[in-house]
Design a protein around this motif. Structure first.
Motif, mmCIF file in Angstrom:
data_model
loop_
_atom_site.group_PDB
_atom_site.id
_atom_site.type_symbol
_atom_site.label_atom_id
_atom_site.label_comp_id
_atom_site.label_asym_id
_atom_site.label_seq_id
_atom_site.Cartn_x
_atom_site.Cartn_y
_atom_site.Cartn_z
ATOM 1 N N LEU A 78 -49.498 8.251 20.751
ATOM 2 C CA LEU A 78 -49.413 7.582 19.451
ATOM 3 C C LEU A 78 -48.152 7.988 18.702
ATOM 4 O O LEU A 78 -47.515 7.154 18.046
ATOM 5 C CB LEU A 78 -50.652 7.897 18.613
ATOM 6 C CG LEU A 78 -51.932 7.168 19.007
ATOM 7 C CD1 LEU A 78 -53.080 7.604 18.105
ATOM 8 C CD2 LEU A 78 -51.753 5.657 18.932
ATOM 9 N N LEU A 79 -47.780 9.263 18.785
ATOM 10 C CA LEU A 79 -46.555 9.716 18.130
ATOM 11 C C LEU A 79 -45.346 8.962 18.666
ATOM 12 O O LEU A 79 -44.484 8.512 17.900
ATOM 13 C CB LEU A 79 -46.375 11.217 18.340
ATOM 14 C CG LEU A 79 -45.064 11.819 17.823
ATOM 15 C CD1 LEU A 79 -44.964 11.669 16.308
ATOM 16 C CD2 LEU A 79 -44.944 13.286 18.237
ATOM 17 N N HIS A 80 -45.275 8.805 19.974
ATOM 18 C CA HIS A 80 -44.149 8.090 20.583
ATOM 19 C C HIS A 80 -44.125 6.625 20.162
ATOM 20 O O HIS A 80 -43.064 6.058 19.909
ATOM 21 C CB HIS A 80 -44.227 8.198 22.108
ATOM 22 C CG HIS A 80 -43.961 9.571 22.612
ATOM 23 N ND1 HIS A 80 -44.080 9.911 23.954
ATOM 24 C CD2 HIS A 80 -43.569 10.705 21.975
ATOM 25 C CE1 HIS A 80 -43.781 11.188 24.110
ATOM 26 N NE2 HIS A 80 -43.470 11.688 22.921
ATOM 27 N N ARG A 81 -45.288 6.013 20.093
ATOM 28 C CA ARG A 81 -45.355 4.603 19.717
ATOM 29 C C ARG A 81 -44.952 4.399 18.258
ATOM 30 O O ARG A 81 -44.257 3.461 17.919
ATOM 31 C CB ARG A 81 -46.760 4.049 19.952
ATOM 32 C CG ARG A 81 -47.258 4.190 21.383
ATOM 33 C CD ARG A 81 -46.677 3.205 22.368
ATOM 34 N NE ARG A 81 -45.238 3.206 22.513
ATOM 35 C CZ ARG A 81 -44.559 4.077 23.267
ATOM 36 N NH1 ARG A 81 -45.179 5.029 23.920
ATOM 37 N NH2 ARG A 81 -43.246 3.985 23.370
ATOM 38 N N VAL A 82 -45.419 5.295 17.385
ATOM 39 C CA VAL A 82 -45.034 5.209 15.979
ATOM 40 C C VAL A 82 -43.531 5.415 15.832
ATOM 41 O O VAL A 82 -42.855 4.688 15.094
ATOM 42 C CB VAL A 82 -45.816 6.245 15.145
ATOM 43 C CG1 VAL A 82 -45.234 6.356 13.736
ATOM 44 C CG2 VAL A 82 -47.289 5.849 15.063
ATOM 45 N N ALA A 83 -42.992 6.389 16.544
ATOM 46 C CA ALA A 83 -41.558 6.689 16.451
ATOM 47 C C ALA A 83 -40.711 5.530 16.960
ATOM 48 O O ALA A 83 -39.596 5.307 16.464
ATOM 49 C CB ALA A 83 -41.231 7.956 17.237
ATOM 50 N N ARG A 84 -41.230 4.776 17.908
ATOM 51 C CA ARG A 84 -40.444 3.679 18.474
ATOM 52 C C ARG A 84 -40.427 2.460 17.567
ATOM 53 O O ARG A 84 -39.429 1.740 17.502
ATOM 54 C CB ARG A 84 -41.006 3.273 19.852
ATOM 55 C CG ARG A 84 -40.130 2.249 20.584
ATOM 56 C CD ARG A 84 -38.801 2.874 20.924
ATOM 57 N NE ARG A 84 -37.871 1.928 21.519
ATOM 58 C CZ ARG A 84 -36.874 1.327 20.867
ATOM 59 N NH1 ARG A 84 -36.727 1.544 19.569
ATOM 60 N NH2 ARG A 84 -36.045 0.523 21.485
ATOM 61 N N ILE A 85 -41.529 2.220 16.845
ATOM 62 C CA ILE A 85 -41.664 0.994 16.060
ATOM 63 C C ILE A 85 -41.315 1.188 14.590
ATOM 64 O O ILE A 85 -40.511 0.435 14.018
ATOM 65 C CB ILE A 85 -43.098 0.437 16.187
ATOM 66 C CG1 ILE A 85 -43.353 -0.097 17.591
ATOM 67 C CG2 ILE A 85 -43.332 -0.673 15.162
ATOM 68 C CD1 ILE A 85 -42.599 -1.363 17.940
ATOM 69 N N PHE A 86 -41.915 2.178 13.941
ATOM 70 C CA PHE A 86 -41.902 2.225 12.489
ATOM 71 C C PHE A 86 -40.562 2.589 11.843
ATOM 72 O O PHE A 86 -40.170 1.952 10.852
ATOM 73 C CB PHE A 86 -42.997 3.160 11.975
ATOM 74 C CG PHE A 86 -44.322 2.482 11.818
ATOM 75 C CD1 PHE A 86 -44.651 1.826 10.645
ATOM 76 C CD2 PHE A 86 -45.242 2.486 12.862
ATOM 77 C CE1 PHE A 86 -45.870 1.190 10.505
ATOM 78 C CE2 PHE A 86 -46.469 1.848 12.734
ATOM 79 C CZ PHE A 86 -46.781 1.187 11.543
ATOM 80 N N PRO A 87 -39.831 3.610 12.290
ATOM 81 C CA PRO A 87 -38.610 3.971 11.559
ATOM 82 C C PRO A 87 -37.617 2.817 11.431
ATOM 83 O O PRO A 87 -37.142 2.525 10.325
ATOM 84 C CB PRO A 87 -38.041 5.131 12.396
ATOM 85 C CG PRO A 87 -39.240 5.739 13.038
ATOM 86 C CD PRO A 87 -40.122 4.584 13.371
#
Length: 365
Positions: A78-87
């Motif tokens: 989940l951390l990787h997915r958030v880092a890829r999309i949200f910033p």
């Protein structure tokens, strides 16, 4: 049986970055017709080129994200997915609201009077959209003079459904039967296609638009997920790749409405095979600018129209918009996306793997 087997998929040396960039460019191409007021552009079964490009994004993402889930614990995934999309997404919202929109206000009205107080204000635009579910497309009275008025970014809506697919794989990845082989993945994929086929029945009694869109897009993602298990077990076969492309084309052309969803595994396998035989430039391999290209294309296209770019003609207009979008996409990759992923993967810096070795989310229309 040997015809069905092949070498392992080359995660480090494929050309998926290039294919995703091509798909992002296809979205810009499709949206250009709407944005300049030149009609709807090429369509197949009611879906424009951009819609089919989104399908390509989702099948590739389904393949890569499933691999990521099976190689990561739930929290890290989940951390990787958030880092890829949200910033990058949040930065795009801020840049649109506080850079692009003021420029549009000055061009259209000659001043910023009322810009920060007229709903939807730039602050409201960022805040209401920050969860990925796009509630607001307008900012004040900007973009009132263009052929496609008011809409600052008609591409971002797909990101909500992309992340929803991430959550689906996150849940499935916690089921032992899913991790062991393709059977459960196949069952879930078939179920998703059947749900999409049955959508017209559900619409008769009322259906929320978000459910409709989820039902439309999730089969593509799950088709890519299913193909991960096939490729993981049997490798990449040239003959299966060619046959998959033929089968995908036949289903898409001959079966209206749900043929694309049913073809998702074939699309995935065919594109993955092409990514093993079609080389990509080294710069593209090292810089995955497709996501930035996708999220910045629409607002750039609107600004180019606002500055008179449509008068150049449709093809020159597309070229100008593509060059400007590419510059912003590169800046997004270097300044935001790559740094965010490095923070989420501190171990990747010593030594850092090539970008294509680390599965990332594909952009969506």
């Amino acid at each position: 049986m040997s015809l069905l087997r092949g070498p392992d998929y080359p995660y480090r040396t494929n050309s998926l970055n290039m294919f995703r960039l091509i798909l992002a460019a296809a979205v810009l191409f499709a949206h250009s017709f709407y944005i300049v007021g030149a009609g709807e552009g090429p369509h197949l079964h009611g879906e424009n080129v951009g819609g089919w490009a989104v399908a390509g994004f989702f099948v590739i993402s389904g393949f890569l994200i499933t691999r990521s889930r099976l190689r990561s614990d739930p929290g890290t995934y989940l951390l990787h997915r958030v880092a890829r999309i949200f910033p990058a997404f949040i930065v795009c919202l801020v840049v649109t609201a506080f850079v692009f929109a003021p420029i549009a206000a000055l061009v259209e009205r000659g001043s910023l009077t009322g810009f920060f107080t007229t709903p939807v204000t730039p602050f409201q635009y960022v805040w209401t959209n920050i969860t990925l579910y796009i509630d607001s497309y307008t900012i004040g009275q900007t973009l009132d003079t263009v052929p496609y008025p008011g809409a600052w970014n008609g591409s971002l809506w797909t990101l909500f459904y992309e992340f929803l697919c991430y959550v689906v794989i996150w849940v499935l990845g916690g089921i032992a039967a899913f991790r062991k082989g393709p059977l459960l993945a196949a069952v879930v994929f078939v179920a998703s296609v059947l749900i999409w086929i049955a959508i017209p029945l559900a619409q008769r009694v009322g259906l929320d638009e978000s459910f409709y869109l989820a039902a439309k897009l999730i089969p593509y993602f799950l088709g890519g997920s299913l193909v991960f298990f096939v490729v993981d077990r049997f490798g990449m076969s040239r003959w299966v790749g060619i046959a998959s492309l033929i089968a995908a084309l036949a289903l898409i052309v001959l079966v209206p409405r749900w043929g694309g969803q049913a073809a998702a595994p074939f699309i995935a396998y065919g594109v993955l095979w092409l990514s093993t035989v079609v080389p990509q430039p080294r710069w593209v391999a090292e810089n995955d600018v497709s996501y930035g290209f996708y999220i910045y294309a629409w607002p750039v296209q609107q600004l180019v129209v606002l500055f008179g770019g449509a008068a150049l003609g449709l093809i020159p207009y597309m070229g100008v918009a593509a060059v400007a979008t590419f510059a912003l996409a590169w800046a997004s990759w270097v300044v935001v996306e790559r740094r965010a992923m490095r923070l989420a993967r501190p171990q990747a810096s010593t030594p850092r793997r090539p970008p294509q070795a680390a599965p990332g989310g594909a952009p969506a229309v």
